[in-house]
Scaffold this active site. Structure first.
Site, PDB file in Angstrom:
ATOM      1  NE  ARG A 294      -8.909  12.410  -4.803  1.00  0.00           N
ATOM      2  CZ  ARG A 294      -9.275  12.124  -3.545  1.00  0.00           C
ATOM      3  NH1 ARG A 294     -10.498  11.707  -3.265  1.00  0.00           N
ATOM      4  NH2 ARG A 294      -8.419  12.267  -2.555  1.00  0.00           N
ATOM      5  CG  ASP A 296     -12.378   9.866  -0.773  1.00  0.00           C
ATOM      6  OD1 ASP A 296     -11.326  10.520  -0.746  1.00  0.00           O
ATOM      7  OD2 ASP A 296     -13.117   9.701   0.222  1.00  0.00           O
ATOM      8  CD  GLU A 338      -7.345   9.516  -0.980  1.00  0.00           C
ATOM      9  OE1 GLU A 338      -6.730  10.216  -0.160  1.00  0.00           O
ATOM     10  OE2 GLU A 338      -8.340   8.842  -0.649  1.00  0.00           O
TER      11      GLU A 338
HETATM   12  C1  GLC Z   1      -9.725  11.185   1.289  1.00  0.00           C
HETATM   13  C2  GLC Z   1      -9.699  12.669   1.058  1.00  0.00           C
HETATM   14  C3  GLC Z   1      -9.644  13.375   2.366  1.00  0.00           C
HETATM   15  C4  GLC Z   1     -10.821  12.974   3.201  1.00  0.00           C
HETATM   16  C5  GLC Z   1     -10.940  11.459   3.293  1.00  0.00           C
HETATM   17  C6  GLC Z   1     -12.267  11.049   3.800  1.00  0.00           C
HETATM   18  O1  GLC Z   1      -8.551  10.744   1.881  1.00  0.00           O
HETATM   19  O2  GLC Z   1      -8.608  13.006   0.242  1.00  0.00           O
HETATM   20  O3  GLC Z   1      -9.580  14.760   2.197  1.00  0.00           O
HETATM   21  O4  GLC Z   1     -10.672  13.509   4.475  1.00  0.00           O
HETATM   22  O5  GLC Z   1     -10.810  10.838   2.045  1.00  0.00           O
HETATM   23  O6  GLC Z   1     -13.243  11.153   2.789  1.00  0.00           O
HETATM   24  C1  GLC Z   2      -6.883   9.429   4.484  1.00  0.00           C
HETATM   25  C2  GLC Z   2      -6.845  10.849   4.932  1.00  0.00           C
HETATM   26  C3  GLC Z   2      -5.474  11.421   4.837  1.00  0.00           C
HETATM   27  C4  GLC Z   2      -4.542  10.558   5.582  1.00  0.00           C
HETATM   28  C5  GLC Z   2      -4.688   9.144   5.166  1.00  0.00           C
HETATM   29  C6  GLC Z   2      -3.922   8.290   6.074  1.00  0.00           C
HETATM   30  O1  GLC Z   2      -6.581   9.286   3.148  1.00  0.00           O
HETATM   31  O2  GLC Z   2      -7.631  11.617   4.150  1.00  0.00           O
HETATM   32  O3  GLC Z   2      -5.483  12.690   5.387  1.00  0.00           O
HETATM   33  O4  GLC Z   2      -3.230  10.973   5.411  1.00  0.00           O
HETATM   34  O5  GLC Z   2      -6.010   8.714   5.218  1.00  0.00           O
HETATM   35  O6  GLC Z   2      -4.095   6.982   5.728  1.00  0.00           O
END
Ligand code: GLC
Ligand code: GLC
Length: 651
Positions: A294, A296, A338
Site C-alpha cells: 500500500r 501511502d 492511496e
Molecule cells: C495516509 C494514512 C493516514 C496518515 C497519512 C500520513 O493518508 O492513511 O492515516 O495520517 O497517510 O502518513
Molecule cells: C491524507 C490524510 C487523510 C486526509 C487526506 C486529505 O490522506 O491521511 O486523513 O483525508 O490526506 O487529502
C-alpha cells in the site's frame, strides 16, 4: 544532427551492458547458486530496464553522478533479489505465469490494527479461521513498524522500516504469520510509508547532527524565505493540530518540511540517494512476503514551488520507477495507491506500470452522499463517467477505513446534476455530524479548518449509518433501518467490480468508541473514534444467535460467499443503468453468459422499479434475486423495500 529519434533505449541498453558484468562479478558465487532462476531474473531485468532507465533519467539524469545512481540501483536490485527466499521466487513465477489475479470475484480484502485486534502478531495467527470464514484473500496489517512512543499517527511515523514495533512482536513473528496466512491463501498487505519518516528515524537523527549527506534526505531551510514562498500554495492536512507545513527543529536550527504532523518529516526525492534508499526498504519489505504494497500518501511526494505540491508529474515517475524495480526483483508484489484527492487525480495513479490497485475514495464518499440525500443522481452520474480504469487494474472498494471521510467528488460533476458543490459539502458535514435536523448519523468532526470551512468526518460504518442513534433511542424500527443501510452499502462494494475491502470490526457492526478522548496521545485526532480495541469475534458467546453482532456477521459471510460464486462479479465491465427512479442506483455486471442486474434502493421508503428496464437488458419474464433466492416477476412494476438491494440474475 537531431534525427528526432529517442536516444534513451540505446543508452539504457549501453548502461546496462556496462554495469551488469561488474555486478555479476561481485556476486558471482550466489549467482551460480541461483542457477536457472538467475536467467529469469536477467530476463526481467532486460525487459524492464529501459522503462526504469527512462524514469530515473527524468528524475536524476541532469545530475553529474547519474551513472553512479544507475550502478547503485542495479546493485540493489541484484543483491535484494539474491536474498529473496525461495518460496517467494516460486510465487513470483506463479504470478508471472498468470499475471494479475486480482481480477477474480474470489478476492476479498480485510484491514486491521494488530495491537487493537489481537494485541500482538503471534496471537493474530489464531484468528486465521475467522478470516477464512469471512472469505478474506488478502489481509492488510496497519503499519506495524517501530515508531516513536506516544503520538505516531497510528503507525504512519516510521522510525525503522525493518523492525516491528516491539509492543506487538518481531520480524520472526511476522514471518511465521505471513507463511501461515499464505498456507491459507491469504496474501499479506503492508504499508510503504515513503513520503516521510518519523523524526526518530536514523536518517533524521543523522540529519539532526548536521551530517550533510543526511540533511539532504529531507527538505530543510535555514530561514523562512523559501518556506513562506512554498506555503502560499499549500493545503493544511491537519489544520487543528498545526498551521503550515514546516516545523522548526531546534537541534538542526532549521525548518523542516512536514506535510502531516510535525514529527513526520517529508523525504526529499530530488535526491537520488533518497530514492535508492527507499527502494531498498521496499525490496526488503517485498522479501518479507508482502504481496500487496500500500503506497501511502502518494500525492505528496514531489514538491514544486508555485504549486500545491500535490500530484506533480514526478510523483508518478517515482512510483513508476518503484514499479519497474518491483517487477524485476519481486514480481509477485502488486501496488495499491492511496491517493485521497480529486477524482481526476486519483485515476492518474492507476496503471499496470504504476499502481495496479487503488482505493476508490469517490465511490466511498458518494455512497455516504446518497445515503444522506436518499437520491442517487450524483453517484449515478459520477460512476458512469469515472468507473473505468485501465485493463489489468482494479479498484479497491470500501465503505470505511482507518481514516476520515472527505467529500472528494468532482465539483463539475456535481454542477452537471444541479448540485452546488460547496453548499452540498456543508450539508453533508452537518448531516454526518448529526447537526442536520432528522439526521441518523453520529459522526465526529475531523480537522475543521476555520479559514476554508473544510471539514472531514470520523465514525464507524454502523454509527454513521444510524445504529448508534437507534440503539440509544431503543427503537426497534430505527435499529432495523440502520441495519438495512449497512447491508445496502455492503451490497454495493461487494458487487460493483474490484476488490471489496472490509474494515475489520464493521463485519459485526462496531460502534464509535469514545474512550480515545481520555488518551492524550489520541485525544486530538478523532479518527481514533473508529479505531477501537473491541473484538467481538473473540467473545465466548459467538454462537449467541440473538445478538445484533452475530446477525451482522452472518449477513457479511453470506454476502462474501455469494459474491465468490458469481463469476460476473469479477473485476471490470460495470455498466450503470437508468433505473427511472431517482432513489435507485443500478448497474449491470456481465461475464460470458451470466448477466446480473444490481439495483439498490437508497430511500427509507419502498420504491417502484419499472420491469421493462430488465427486459431491455435481456431478462425474460422473471428474474431471480440472488440475495433472497426469490423470483421477481417483471411484467409491470415491482417494489424494492426501504434500503433494499437486489442482485437480479437476468441471464
Ligand atoms: C495516509 C494514512 C493516514 C496518515 C497519512 C500520513 O493518508 O492513511 O492515516 O495520517 O497517510 O502518513
Ligand atoms: C491524507 C490524510 C487523510 C486526509 C487526506 C486529505 O490522506 O491521511 O486523513 O483525508 O490526506 O487529502
Amino acid at each position: 544532427m537531431n534525427t528526432g529519434q529517442d536516444w534513451r533505449p540505446e543508452e539504457a541498453r549501453k548502461s546496462l551492458n556496462r554495469i551488469l558484468p561488474e555486478v555479476e562479478q561481485l556476486f558471482s558465487e550466489q549467482i551460480r547458486e541461483a542457477g536457472q532462476d538467475w536467467h529469469q531474473f536477467k530476463h526481467r531485468l532486460y525487459s524492464e530496464w529501459e522503462r526504469l532507465f527512462v524514469c530515473l533519467h527524468h528524475l536524476y539524469g541532469w545530475q553529474y553522478d547519474f551513472f553512479y545512481t544507475l550502478h547503485r540501483i542495479l546493485y540493489s536490485l541484484v543483491s535484494y533479489w539474491l536474498e529473496r527466499p525461495l518460496e517467494l521466487k516460486l510465487l513470483d513465477a506463479k504470478q508471472e505465469a498468470k499475471p494479475f489475479s486480482y481480477v477474480s470475484e474470489k478476492m476479498v480484502g480485510g484491514v486491521l490494527y494488530v495491537d487493537l485486534f489481537s494485541d500482538n502478531l503471534s496471537r493474530l495467527a489464531d484468528h486465521i479461521p475467522y478470516f477464512k470464514k469471512l472469505g478474506l484473500t488478502y489481509l492488510h496489517l496497519m503499519p506495524l513498524y517501530t515508531v516513536p512512543h506516544g503520538d505516531n499517527d497510528g503507525g504512519y511515523a516510521v522510525s525503522d522500516y525493518r523492525a516491528i514495533n516491539p509492543d506487538i512482536g518481531s520480524m520472526d513473528d511476522l514471518a511465521r504469520l505471513t507463511s501461515a496466512l499464505r498456507d491459507e491463501e491469504i496474501s499479506l498487505a503492508l504499508d510503504f510509508v515513503f513520503n516521510h519518516t518519523s523524526d526518530e528515524h536514523a536518517w533524521a537523527e543523522k540529519a539532526k547532527t548536521g551530517d550533510p549527506d543526511f540533511l539532504a534526505y529531507y527538505l530543510t531551510f535555514p530561514d523562512r524565505e523559501l518556506p513562506d514562498q512554498f506555503q502560499r500554495y499549500l493545503r493544511d492536512i491537519f489544520p487543528t493540530v498545526r498551521k503550515g507545513s514546516f516545523t522548526w527543529c531546534e537541534e538542526m536550527n532549521r525548518w523542516v518540511w512536514t506535510t502531516f504532523n510535525s514529527y513526520q518529516w517529508d523525504l526529499n526525492y530530488a535526491n537520488a540517494e533518497v530514492f535508492r534508499s527507499m527502494a531498498e526498504e521496499m525490496l526488503f519489505l517485498a522479501n518479507q512476503g508482502v504481496e500487496v504494497l500500500r503506497l501511502d500518501a502518494v500525492a505528496f511526494i514531489w514538491k514544486r514551488l508555485g504549486t500545491n505540491c500535490e500530484n506533480q508529474p514526478e510523483a508518478h515517475t517515482i512510483i513508476r520507477a518503484f514499479n519497474a524495480m518491483a517487477r524485476i526483483a519481486a514480481p509477485c508484489m502488486t501496488f495499491k495507491s492511496e491517493a485521497i484527492v480529486a477524482p481526476d487525480e486519483v485515476v492518474r495513479y492507476i496503471h499496470p506500470d504504476e499502481c495496479q490497485l487503488s482505493y476508490n475514495p469517490l465511490l466511498m464518499a458518494l455512497l455516504w452522499e446518497a445515503l444522506a440525500t436518499q437520491e442517487t443522481k450524483l453517484l449515478d452520474h459520477s460512476m458512469r463517467k469515472r468507473y473505468r480504469i485501465p485493463d489489468g487494474c482494479a479498484w479497491v472498494n470500501y465503505i470505511r477505513c482507518h481514516d476520515d471521510i472527505g467529500w472528494t467528488f468532482d465539483d463539475q460533476d456535481a454542477k452537471e446534476v444541479g448540485i452546488d458543490p460547496v453548499g452540498h459539502r456543508k450539508f453533508l458535514n452537518r448531516f454526518y455530524t448529526g447537526e442536520f435536523p432528522g439526521s441518523f448519523a453520529r459522526g465526529v468532526p475531523f480537522q475543521f479548518n476555520a479559514d476554508t470551512g473544510d471539514l472531514r468526518i470520523s465514525g464507524t460504518l454502523s454509527s454513521l449509518a444510524g445504529l448508534e442513534d437507534a440503539l440509544s433511542r431503543e427503537d426497534n424500527d430505527l435499529i432495523k433501518r440502520a441495519v438495512h443501510r449497512v447491508n445496502l452499502l455492503r451490497s454495493i462494494v461487494m458487487s460493483i467490480g474490484g476488490i471489496p475491502l472490509l474494515y475489520i470490526g464493521d463485519e459485526w457492526g462496531m460502534l464509535n468508541d469514545y474512550t480515545y478522548l481520555s488518551d492524550p496521545a489520541k485525544a486530538t485526532d478523532s479518527r481514533w473514534v473508529h479505531r477501537s480495541r473491541k473484538r467481538w469475534e473473540a467473545r465466548e458467546d459467538l454462537s449467541d444467535q440473538e445478538t445484533l453482532e452475530w446477525r451482522f456477521f452472518q449477513d457479511m459471510v453470506k454476502l462474501t460467499d455469494l459474491r465468490k460464486n458469481i463469476p460476473a462479479f469479477q473485476n471490470g465491465g460495470m455498466e450503470v443503468i437508468s433505473t427511472g427512479n431517482p432513489h435507485l442506483f443500478g448497474y449491470i455486471r456481465a461475464f460470458e453468459d451470466q448477466k446480473i442486474m444490481i439495483i439498490n434502493n437508497f430511500s427509507d421508503r419502498s420504491q417502484k422499479m419499472d420491469g421493462t428496464v430488465l427486459t431491455k437488458y435481456g431478462a425474460k419474464n422473471e428474474a431471480v434475486n440472488l440475495l433472497r433466492n426469490e423470483i421477481i416477476p417483471i411484467g409491470g412494476e415491482f417494489l424494492l423495500g426501504e434500503y433494499q438491494p437486489m442482485w437480479l440474475d437476468i441471464s
